[in-house]
Motif scaffolding. Sequence first.
Motif, mmCIF file in Angstrom:
data_model
loop_
_atom_site.group_PDB
_atom_site.id
_atom_site.type_symbol
_atom_site.label_atom_id
_atom_site.label_comp_id
_atom_site.label_asym_id
_atom_site.label_seq_id
_atom_site.Cartn_x
_atom_site.Cartn_y
_atom_site.Cartn_z
ATOM 1 N N VAL A 488 0.847 -1.195 0.000
ATOM 2 C CA VAL A 488 0.000 0.000 0.000
ATOM 3 C C VAL A 488 0.880 1.242 0.000
ATOM 4 C CG1 VAL A 488 -1.780 1.268 1.287
ATOM 5 C CG2 VAL A 488 -1.834 -1.233 1.186
ATOM 6 N N PHE A 489 0.460 2.259 -0.765
ATOM 7 C CA PHE A 489 1.271 3.464 -0.922
ATOM 8 C C PHE A 489 1.542 4.138 0.426
ATOM 9 C CE2 PHE A 489 1.652 8.073 -1.857
ATOM 10 C CZ PHE A 489 2.812 8.023 -2.611
ATOM 11 N N GLU A 490 0.543 4.169 1.314
ATOM 12 C CA GLU A 490 0.745 4.792 2.619
ATOM 13 C C GLU A 490 1.871 4.114 3.397
ATOM 14 O OE1 GLU A 490 -2.042 3.995 1.285
ATOM 15 O OE2 GLU A 490 -3.581 5.542 1.556
ATOM 16 N N ASP A 491 2.002 2.778 3.237
ATOM 17 C CA ASP A 491 3.077 2.054 3.925
ATOM 18 C C ASP A 491 4.447 2.452 3.378
ATOM 19 O OD1 ASP A 491 1.179 0.786 5.414
ATOM 20 O OD2 ASP A 491 1.221 -1.096 4.264
ATOM 21 N N VAL A 492 4.504 2.699 2.067
ATOM 22 C CA VAL A 492 5.772 3.111 1.466
ATOM 23 C C VAL A 492 6.153 4.506 1.940
ATOM 24 C CG1 VAL A 492 7.014 3.518 -0.696
ATOM 25 C CG2 VAL A 492 5.309 1.695 -0.567
ATOM 26 N N VAL A 493 5.167 5.411 2.003
ATOM 27 C CA VAL A 493 5.434 6.773 2.474
ATOM 28 C C VAL A 493 5.961 6.742 3.903
ATOM 29 C CG1 VAL A 493 4.342 8.987 3.058
ATOM 30 C CG2 VAL A 493 3.727 7.816 0.936
ATOM 31 N N THR A 494 5.343 5.911 4.742
ATOM 32 C CA THR A 494 5.788 5.797 6.133
ATOM 33 C C THR A 494 7.198 5.194 6.201
ATOM 34 O OG1 THR A 494 3.500 5.479 6.853
ATOM 35 C CG2 THR A 494 5.237 4.805 8.385
ATOM 36 N N ALA A 495 7.436 4.172 5.414
ATOM 37 C CA ALA A 495 8.726 3.477 5.450
ATOM 38 C C ALA A 495 9.879 4.385 5.057
ATOM 39 C CB ALA A 495 8.677 2.260 4.527
ATOM 40 N N THR A 496 9.630 5.320 4.124
ATOM 41 C CA THR A 496 10.706 6.190 3.612
ATOM 42 C C THR A 496 10.695 7.566 4.262
ATOM 43 O OG1 THR A 496 9.294 6.929 1.790
ATOM 44 C CG2 THR A 496 10.725 5.021 1.382
ATOM 45 N N ASP A 497 9.850 7.742 5.301
ATOM 46 C CA ASP A 497 9.712 9.049 5.939
ATOM 47 C C ASP A 497 9.330 10.102 4.901
ATOM 48 O OD1 ASP A 497 9.649 10.954 7.896
ATOM 49 O OD2 ASP A 497 11.829 11.212 8.015
ATOM 50 N N ASN A 498 8.290 9.756 4.132
ATOM 51 C CA ASN A 498 7.773 10.620 3.061
ATOM 52 C C ASN A 498 8.859 10.948 2.033
ATOM 53 O OD1 ASN A 498 5.795 11.987 1.677
ATOM 54 N ND2 ASN A 498 6.036 13.877 2.876
ATOM 55 N N PHE A 499 9.582 9.920 1.642
ATOM 56 C CA PHE A 499 10.652 10.028 0.640
ATOM 57 C C PHE A 499 11.652 11.123 1.027
ATOM 58 C CE2 PHE A 499 6.865 8.473 -1.605
ATOM 59 C CZ PHE A 499 7.343 7.248 -2.048
ATOM 60 N N SER A 500 12.110 11.033 2.270
ATOM 61 C CA SER A 500 13.042 12.022 2.804
ATOM 62 C C SER A 500 14.357 12.009 2.033
ATOM 63 C CB SER A 500 13.311 11.733 4.285
ATOM 64 O OG SER A 500 14.411 12.476 4.752
ATOM 65 N N HIS A 501 14.900 13.201 1.836
ATOM 66 C CA HIS A 501 16.201 13.336 1.161
ATOM 67 C C HIS A 501 17.283 12.565 1.911
ATOM 68 C CE1 HIS A 501 19.569 15.114 -1.014
ATOM 69 N NE2 HIS A 501 20.094 15.450 0.163
ATOM 70 N N TYR A 502 17.155 12.482 3.244
ATOM 71 C CA TYR A 502 18.162 11.785 4.044
ATOM 72 C C TYR A 502 18.139 10.270 3.823
ATOM 73 C CZ TYR A 502 18.418 16.276 6.418
ATOM 74 O OH TYR A 502 18.566 17.595 6.684
ATOM 75 N N ASN A 503 17.017 9.769 3.298
ATOM 76 C CA ASN A 503 16.910 8.331 3.030
ATOM 77 C C ASN A 503 17.249 7.967 1.593
ATOM 78 O OD1 ASN A 503 16.178 7.528 5.601
ATOM 79 N ND2 ASN A 503 13.991 7.900 5.249
ATOM 80 N N MET A 504 17.596 8.943 0.758
ATOM 81 C CA MET A 504 17.874 8.656 -0.643
ATOM 82 C C MET A 504 19.223 7.942 -0.780
ATOM 83 S SD MET A 504 17.646 11.141 -3.983
ATOM 84 C CE MET A 504 19.254 11.911 -3.811
ATOM 85 N N LEU A 505 19.195 6.791 -1.464
ATOM 86 C CA LEU A 505 20.402 5.998 -1.681
ATOM 87 C C LEU A 505 21.104 6.370 -2.975
ATOM 88 C CD1 LEU A 505 18.980 2.499 -0.681
ATOM 89 C CD2 LEU A 505 20.412 3.979 0.723
ATOM 90 N N GLY A 506 20.361 6.854 -3.965
ATOM 91 C CA GLY A 506 20.953 7.200 -5.251
ATOM 92 C C GLY A 506 19.859 7.500 -6.252
ATOM 93 N N LYS A 507 20.287 7.829 -7.480
ATOM 94 C CA LYS A 507 19.311 8.102 -8.533
ATOM 95 C C LYS A 507 19.825 7.576 -9.852
ATOM 96 C CE LYS A 507 21.063 12.828 -9.164
ATOM 97 N NZ LYS A 507 20.694 14.264 -9.200
ATOM 98 N N GLY A 508 18.891 7.231 -10.730
ATOM 99 C CA GLY A 508 19.248 6.682 -12.026
ATOM 100 C C GLY A 508 18.399 7.289 -13.117
ATOM 101 N N GLY A 509 18.428 6.674 -14.282
ATOM 102 C CA GLY A 509 17.728 7.223 -15.430
ATOM 103 C C GLY A 509 16.230 7.241 -15.276
#
Length: 815
Positions: A488-509
């Motif tokens: 569920v999307f709400e679970d993903v938002v909670t898991a990533t702290d609302n896609f926090s910059h501090y939780n970002m591992l990297g970025k790709g194409g």
Amino acid sequence: MALVTVFMLVFLISLCKSDDQLTPAKPLYPGDTLISDGGVFALGFFSPTKSNATLYVGIWYHNISQRTVVWVANRDNPITAPSSAMLFISNSSELVLSESGGHTLWKARNNISTGGSGATVVLLNSGNLMLRFPNGTVLWQSFDHLTDTILPGMKLLLKYNGQVAQRIFSWKGPDDPSTGNFSLSGDPESDLQIFLWNGTSPYWRSGAWNGALVSAMYQSNTSTIMYQTIINKGNSIYMMYSVSDDSPSMRLTLDYTGALRMLIWNSNLFAWSVLINGPTYACGSYASCGPFGYCDASEAFPSCKCLDGFKPDGLNISRGCVRKEKMKCSYGDSFLTMSGMKTPDKFLYIRNRSFDECMEECRRNCSCTAYAYANLSSAIMMGDTSRCLIWIRELVDMTKISGGGENLYLRLPNSNAVKKESDVLKIVLPVIASLLIFTCICVVWICKSRAFMLGKRQRKEIQNKFMVQYLSASNELRDENVDFPFVVFEDVVTATDNFSHYNMLGKGGFGKVYKGILEGGKEVAVKRLSKDSGQGIEEFRNEVVLIARLQHRNLVKLVGCCIHEDEKLLIYEYLPNKSLDAFLFDASRKTVLDWPKRFKIIKGVARGLLYLHQDSRLTIIHRDLKAGNILLDAEMSPKISDFGMARIFGGNQQQENTTRVVGTYGYMSPEYAMEGVFSVKSDIYSFGILLLEIISGFRISSPHLIIGFPNLIAYSWSLWKDGNARDLVDSSIVEGFPLHEVLRCIHIALLCIQDHPDDRPLMSSVVFMLENNTAPLPQPKQPIYFLQKNRPIEDARENMENSVNGVSITALEGR
């Protein structure tokens, strides 16, 4: 006159005739040979190279077409004037090798002052060259002066009066018989084991003898039995081996790479076959797994592991392991039995102890970490036959052996020690009170959350229904029932702290990747597709469909997926060490990747590709295999990721054409990059490039790091062609790696990057070649197509789309 001519011819023939004896009146010259009575061995002059500029006197098999030298007289003093060389018996009954001007190059000394005169040299069918008097007194024999080979009947004197007495030394190179870096001898510290040395450093160890006087090995196809025997004569200890009657030729050889091999002649293949080979795996080298680590050779793919009760000491397991719980030196400490172990090095040998007494010796010493016990044969240890070994502090150089080894009793702290009653009450009473309060809170919370959970379940069912409809649009999924893990999307938002910059591992194409923690504490990596990435929609669907149907230890695991409005997310298992390129191309981190880890990664990727190509129920072409798509778990085991560009082949389909070429420049095979034709051989080409990168530490397109060469392919081929392939090895691992293993990997890489797909091996063959280091390898063809091409590459981290040709290329950024 005619009669005189005939007489001279007969005389010359008699001089040139091969014989098994050398006399003072008949020296041996270059071109002459001394052949044993049964024609098994020959003694003569030979050159290890084709130039014949230097000669050696040696013994080789006479009845085998492939010349195999087993003993060399003047290995460190070659003959440089072959025309004047001569092997003869001197007036003092010594066997002498000399060249021009009577210069002595080598001498077999006569240490017996009495016994007569008229000494002769005879070559026996055992391969032993003997200098002896007519009455049978032996003045000297080659079996007492070993070089790199032990033949049946030879005795290797391991210890004499407590000191290392004899060693065998490898050749310096394949065409250089001089004394090499590797040697085999007894243990200087004990009478119980054998060491293989690289210079003065231990390279491999046999482990302590556990009681067997004679060990035997049976080879069924030749009905040969080989016996290894340990002989103790009080002040001297020998090792020798013998074979059953009518056995094919056998020899134990230490070669220039440090490999100790037992070889048997295969008359059907006209080649030597390997019976025993050691060390056979990277973690089998001395202490390669560090303190309290052991090499688990009982598995199909040996690797370093920690002993029970221990954990890795950091990321690099070769640093060893540390205790999970500190020792308290309590009499209640327990001993864990570890069976099938090669006992560690640096033991203390205690005599005249029973099994129980041996255990007590360890228990009452707070520094004792383990013990082992065995009853030795009286022929090995005269008198007391008990063998009690204890280890103080660190345990090093251990191996778990399948169908062998012995019990090692490992000391662990007692986790079940009895606590005082007062301590128990101090813990139990607060816990009971807390449980009562917690129960009341839970009752209230359950009542309030039941309605919320019902609504959440309904929302999840609606999302799941939408996901199935969305993914069913995939051609690969149609008419198949695949169980997708939805989140569920709400679970993903909670898991990533609302896609926090501090939780970002990297970025790709196609978007960014975040670290998240799901309910239950499970760590995951969340791939969030960019909202404006139209290309990413197809890749998202493709990746979910494929990974949901694939399960392999070397493929990244899909934990779940989610679609919410215009959000598309993939949830993977979290791998703490991120991608291979983060280590391989970073000068500050690449030292973590020693050769055992790199070889482990190579074999893991190969097994993952084999699964994709052959062992799964689908035939899957990855199409974007590269260092950035190889993820590493906590133990640096590789997992292939990013299946967005992968394609499925069905039935007997062998290849496919596409007008939309996707992938990463440098890793793409010629036929795919230029014609859009792809097959399993396209992935094999990419694997070959990846293999060269892992070995060298260079990116495929880093020309400024390889002066004078347009790319890594050209550089690798040039070194291989000139016999300098060793120079390709990353400078961070240039010390302490098995050269033959690395050179074999380079050879395999060049086979994989050949221009024509039909010339490249299948992945099953690649895995076989990687895991069987004695399997013959074909010669690679020069990769012409990309050899002189140097495509200018701009710094870019994202995918770049060429809309004219429909080519999607990831450009590599050199570091």
